[in-house]
Design an enzyme around this catalytic site. Sequence first.
Site, PDB file in Angstrom:
ATOM      1  N   LEU A  83       1.936  -3.371   6.788  1.00  0.00           N
ATOM      2  CA  LEU A  83       0.787  -2.987   7.618  1.00  0.00           C
ATOM      3  C   LEU A  83      -0.352  -3.955   7.354  1.00  0.00           C
ATOM      4  CD1 LEU A  83       0.803   0.847   6.873  1.00  0.00           C
ATOM      5  CD2 LEU A  83       1.147  -0.169   9.128  1.00  0.00           C
ATOM      6  N   LYS A 115      -1.918   7.037   3.257  1.00  0.00           N
ATOM      7  CA  LYS A 115      -1.062   5.930   2.840  1.00  0.00           C
ATOM      8  C   LYS A 115      -0.582   6.266   1.426  1.00  0.00           C
ATOM      9  CE  LYS A 115      -0.735   0.929   3.030  1.00  0.00           C
ATOM     10  NZ  LYS A 115      -0.007   0.676   1.793  1.00  0.00           N
ATOM     11  N   CYS A 423       1.731   3.067 -38.805  1.00  0.00           N
ATOM     12  CA  CYS A 423       1.654   3.658 -40.130  1.00  0.00           C
ATOM     13  C   CYS A 423       3.073   4.087 -40.471  1.00  0.00           C
ATOM     14  CB  CYS A 423       0.729   4.870 -40.100  1.00  0.00           C
ATOM     15  SG  CYS A 423       0.930   5.911 -41.547  1.00  0.00           S
TER      16      CYS A 423
HETATM   17  S1  IVH Z   1       4.113   3.155   8.510  1.00  0.00           S
HETATM   18  C1  IVH Z   1       5.597  -0.727  10.331  1.00  0.00           C
HETATM   19  N1  IVH Z   1       2.992   5.150   7.250  1.00  0.00           N
HETATM   20  O1  IVH Z   1       2.765   1.092   3.384  1.00  0.00           O
HETATM   21  C2  IVH Z   1       4.737   0.035   9.486  1.00  0.00           C
HETATM   22  N2  IVH Z   1       3.624   3.246   5.990  1.00  0.00           N
HETATM   23  O2  IVH Z   1       2.011  -1.828   3.978  1.00  0.00           O
HETATM   24  C3  IVH Z   1       5.398   0.814   8.530  1.00  0.00           C
HETATM   25  N3  IVH Z   1       3.153   3.430   3.591  1.00  0.00           N
HETATM   26  O3  IVH Z   1       5.806  -0.456   3.150  1.00  0.00           O
HETATM   27  C4  IVH Z   1       4.818   1.756   7.789  1.00  0.00           C
HETATM   28  N4  IVH Z   1       2.274   5.436   3.661  1.00  0.00           N
HETATM   29  O4  IVH Z   1       5.890   1.964   2.548  1.00  0.00           O
HETATM   30  C5  IVH Z   1       3.526   3.920   7.151  1.00  0.00           C
HETATM   31  N5  IVH Z   1       1.984   6.996   6.261  1.00  0.00           N
HETATM   32  C6  IVH Z   1       2.531   5.787   6.154  1.00  0.00           C
HETATM   33  C7  IVH Z   1       2.621   5.114   4.923  1.00  0.00           C
HETATM   34  C8  IVH Z   1       3.176   3.833   4.883  1.00  0.00           C
HETATM   35  C9  IVH Z   1       2.614   4.422   2.886  1.00  0.00           C
HETATM   36  C10 IVH Z   1       3.619   2.136   3.035  1.00  0.00           C
HETATM   37  C11 IVH Z   1       4.963   1.728   3.554  1.00  0.00           C
HETATM   38  C12 IVH Z   1       4.887   0.281   3.849  1.00  0.00           C
HETATM   39  C13 IVH Z   1       3.515  -0.086   3.435  1.00  0.00           C
HETATM   40  C14 IVH Z   1       2.965  -1.003   4.474  1.00  0.00           C
END
Ligand code: IVH
Length: 664
Positions: A83, A115, A423
């Site tokens: 992302l 996230k 120790c």
């Molecule tokens: S959507 C194509 N939703 O963030 C986009 N990713 O930098 C795919 N991640 O590797 C991801 N929470 O593992 C999405 N609610 C969420 C997320 C999420 C964490 C992680 C994901 C990805 C990384 C992207």
Amino acid sequence: MDRQQAEAKIKELKDKAVRANIAYYEDANPIMSDREFDRLLEELLELELKFNLQAPDSPTVRIGGNPTKNFKNVEHPVPMLSLSNTYNKDELFDFDKRVQNILGHENYTYHVELKYDGMAMRLRYENGKLILGATRGNGTKGDDITSNVRTIRDIPLSLKNDFPDVIEIRGEAYMELDAFAKMNEDRENRGEFVFANPRNATAGTLKLQDPGIVATRPIRFFAYDVLFEDNREVHQSEKFDLLKKWGLPVCDVRKHCTSIDEVSTLIDSWADKRSTYPYETDGAVVKVNEDKYRDVLGQTAKAPRWAIAYKFESEQAITTIREITLQVGRLGTITPVAELEPVQLAGTTVKRASLHNEDEILRKDIRVGDTVVIEKAGEIIPQVIKVLNPDAENRAEPFKMPECCPACGSGLTRTEGEAAYRCTNPSCPPQVRIKIEYFASRDAMDIDGLGEAVVDQLVSNGLIQNYADLYTLEAAQISGLERMGDKSADNLIQALENAKNQPFDRVLYSLGIRFVGSKVAKDLAKAFKSMEAIAQATEDDLTAVDSIGPRIAESVVAFFKEPQNHALVNRLKEFGLKMELEETEQAGNNLDGLTFVITGTLPTLKRKEASGLIEQYGGKVTGSVSKNTNYLLAGEEAGSKLDKAKKLEIPVLSEKELFKLIGK
Ligand code: IVH
């Protein structure tokens, strides 16, 4: 170890890992066992994290890294992208403008999710059955880690309700903060290295070659996307409903928003609540909700244009160091701790921060009275990031490790190549207490009613000096302790008596030998069959066992070389604890570390046969379903246990699925 030494060691370990990969993949002639490879990676990871030296091409880095040794490579039918990040509201509003410009209208909405800070994963279900779990790897190809994924209880092996024939699920594996902290505490008690944060722990765990170990780690999963074979249009918000219906865990912190202003307000409220979530989150993900616009918006080489991550600010605070104190651990490790002027940080008042060891303090030049930046991002225990007054006059003297143990006054030693001072006095009071607590803990002898407070009283009243002394206690001595009556005293005596039935490998684990965790204890018990044989084994004898490396071997030999340890073990033997392996024919280790409950009538196996089979493959069978159960093996007319398993979302296996799991 200083930074320069660490760099050299890291290079050596990396070279070794690369050679092992080549030997395995290209020459088909492995030069080390899977376990050795895991240990090598763990050691490398520990150093990289400690000295902040993790290069993007390191074998310990999954994303963008080469495939790790033993996993099959899988191509992702649809690439797993990352992302784009935004760090402020201007960038967020720019994102909305871009979406609007490309679409040419405003008829779209947003789905906003947290996230989750873990490791991206891809699951594939065919006809409702989990057939693949894979890592993201370099985005187009990842590792097939299905055997590890099958041990994650959050992830159903079979989907519920109605589902398409083929679906791909994307989501994040992670660890909850409490479970992570508990796991680290246990690791520290066992003398194993502790993970820096839940994300590293998750990625490190899923990279292990042994699913039995993975099963013992608290990995969780949140699903956040579904891909359909027929590319049907389903809005992001509806995907969450479907995922839930099929039995996949989804995070409840999410919202459908109709404007970017609403998104912006929502993100602020989540940022405020961030520290109340039971897991790590480093931001929010804003996704265009309407599926049909994903194609129109498209993607760059790395990231989609229909989604963006908004990163929360890192959690830092400024405070001063009042004092540097020293903590004594179970194995005598002395850890310096910064006692801070209390400060608010991410919703809690922070009074202490770990300083790790002398090298770390000197490297950052941390002194009493300094103004420092502390940070909690990712770590449970705040870390001192940097000193703000390095050039101030009248600073205190640089930190110096004392020559004697702060608890008992004995001299401290430092092993070559290790950062920690220790120790080595076996009677050092805090060590004695922690060793006894460890002996009684759940994974060890599991003695009910022997918690910290009771051990503390028993030791400080001079009733016991070591764990063997526990078996000399009489009810009358215990009932006199604070908050203990006749009943609890009798219960404790009974619990000590019951513990005599614990199998040999647990007795071995309970001794508290450095680097001998449950898994190593099981392997040693299996290989040597008796305490006597282990006590007499040389380092060469020990390293001949597949999972035992030189570090463990050295530690085991050193333990049994000490006459007082010998005496302790002999006393435990006299008290009737098990010192030999009770033979059940071992047929495999597919179920190592997994706990099963059996219910109902199975098609071909009798209950006893099923539990015998599970044990033969290294699993354990218990009577009642709890959150520690990994699988319920259910047959016809399964009753309340099945209900409970469903409630706790514990995977339910048929006899056939059990056979599959053990490769029959
Ligand atoms: S959507 C194509 N939703 O963030 C986009 N990713 O930098 C795919 N991640 O590797 C991801 N929470 O593992 C999405 N609610 C969420 C997320 C999420 C964490 C992680 C994901 C990805 C990384 C992207």
